[in-house]
Scaffold this motif. Structure first.
Motif, short mmCIF file in Angstrom:
data_model
loop_
_atom_site.label_atom_id
_atom_site.label_comp_id
_atom_site.label_asym_id
_atom_site.label_seq_id
_atom_site.Cartn_x
_atom_site.Cartn_y
_atom_site.Cartn_z
N GLN A 11 -5.38 7.48 -0.13
CA GLN A 11 -4.81 7.12 -1.43
C GLN A 11 -5.03 5.65 -1.74
O GLN A 11 -4.42 5.11 -2.66
N HIS A 13 -4.31 2.88 0.15
CA HIS A 13 -3.27 1.94 0.57
C HIS A 13 -3.83 0.68 1.23
O HIS A 13 -3.15 -0.35 1.27
N ALA A 14 -5.02 0.80 1.81
CA ALA A 14 -5.74 -0.34 2.39
C ALA A 14 -5.05 -0.99 3.59
O ALA A 14 -5.37 -2.10 3.97
N ARG A 15 -4.08 -0.31 4.17
CA ARG A 15 -3.42 -0.89 5.35
C ARG A 15 -4.36 -0.89 6.55
O ARG A 15 -4.29 -1.77 7.40
N LEU A 26 -13.76 -0.40 2.89
CA LEU A 26 -13.28 0.26 1.67
C LEU A 26 -14.34 0.18 0.58
O LEU A 26 -15.15 -0.74 0.56
N GLY A 30 -11.10 0.58 -3.40
CA GLY A 30 -10.10 0.40 -2.35
C GLY A 30 -9.86 1.63 -1.50
O GLY A 30 -8.87 1.68 -0.76
N CYS A 54 -2.05 3.99 8.57
CA CYS A 54 -2.27 4.72 7.32
C CYS A 54 -1.11 5.65 7.03
O CYS A 54 -0.85 6.58 7.80
N PRO A 55 -0.40 5.43 5.92
CA PRO A 55 0.77 6.27 5.62
C PRO A 55 0.40 7.69 5.23
O PRO A 55 1.25 8.57 5.25
N GLU A 56 -0.86 7.91 4.88
CA GLU A 56 -1.30 9.26 4.48
C GLU A 56 -1.88 10.03 5.67
O GLU A 56 -2.30 11.17 5.52
N ALA A 58 -4.72 9.65 7.04
CA ALA A 58 -6.11 10.00 6.71
C ALA A 58 -7.06 9.67 7.85
O ALA A 58 -8.22 10.05 7.82
FE1 F3S Z 1 -6.83 5.01 2.75
FE2 F3S Z 1 -4.98 5.08 4.55
FE3 F3S Z 1 -6.70 3.15 4.58
S1 F3S Z 1 -4.72 5.64 2.44
S2 F3S Z 1 -7.35 2.89 2.48
S3 F3S Z 1 -7.16 5.29 4.89
S4 F3S Z 1 -4.52 2.95 4.97
#
Ligand code: F3S
Length: 64
Positions: A11, A13-15, A26, A30, A54-56, A58
Motif C-alpha cells: 500500500q 507505506h515505505a517503511r 520503491l 512509492g 511492513c504493516p501490510e 507484503a
Molecule cells: Fe509496501 Fe510495505 Fe514497503 S506497504 S512500500 S512493502 S512497507
C-alpha cells in the motif's frame, strides 16, 4: 536469504525502504518494485527488519 514480495498487498507505506533503502526499492509512486529480492550476505538482519516493518505483510522472508 530471499524476500518474497507480494505486490498486491503493498500500500506504499515505505517503511521497508526507510529501514533499508538499498534493499527495498520503491517505484515513483512509492510502491515496492515487483520481483523477489535476493539479500546479500551480511544484509540479512537489515532485510528482515525491513520486511517485518511492513504493516501490510507484503514482504515475506524466504530461504535462499
Ligand atoms: Fe509496501 Fe510495505 Fe514497503 S506497504 S512500500 S512493502 S512497507
Amino acid at each position: 536469504m530471499r524476500i518474497i514480495v507480494q505486490n498486491s498487498k503493498c500500500q506504499g507505506h515505505a517503511r521497508c525502504a526507510a529501514q533499508a533503502p538499498d534493499i527495498f526499492k520503491l517505484d515513483e509512486d512509492g510502491y515496492i518494485l515487483s520481483g523477489d529480492i535476493e539479500v546479500a550476505e551480511g544484509q540479512e538482519l537489515l532485510a528482515s527488519r525491513g520486511a517485518r516493518s511492513c504493516p501490510e505483510r507484503a514482504l515475506e522472508l524466504g530461504r535462499a
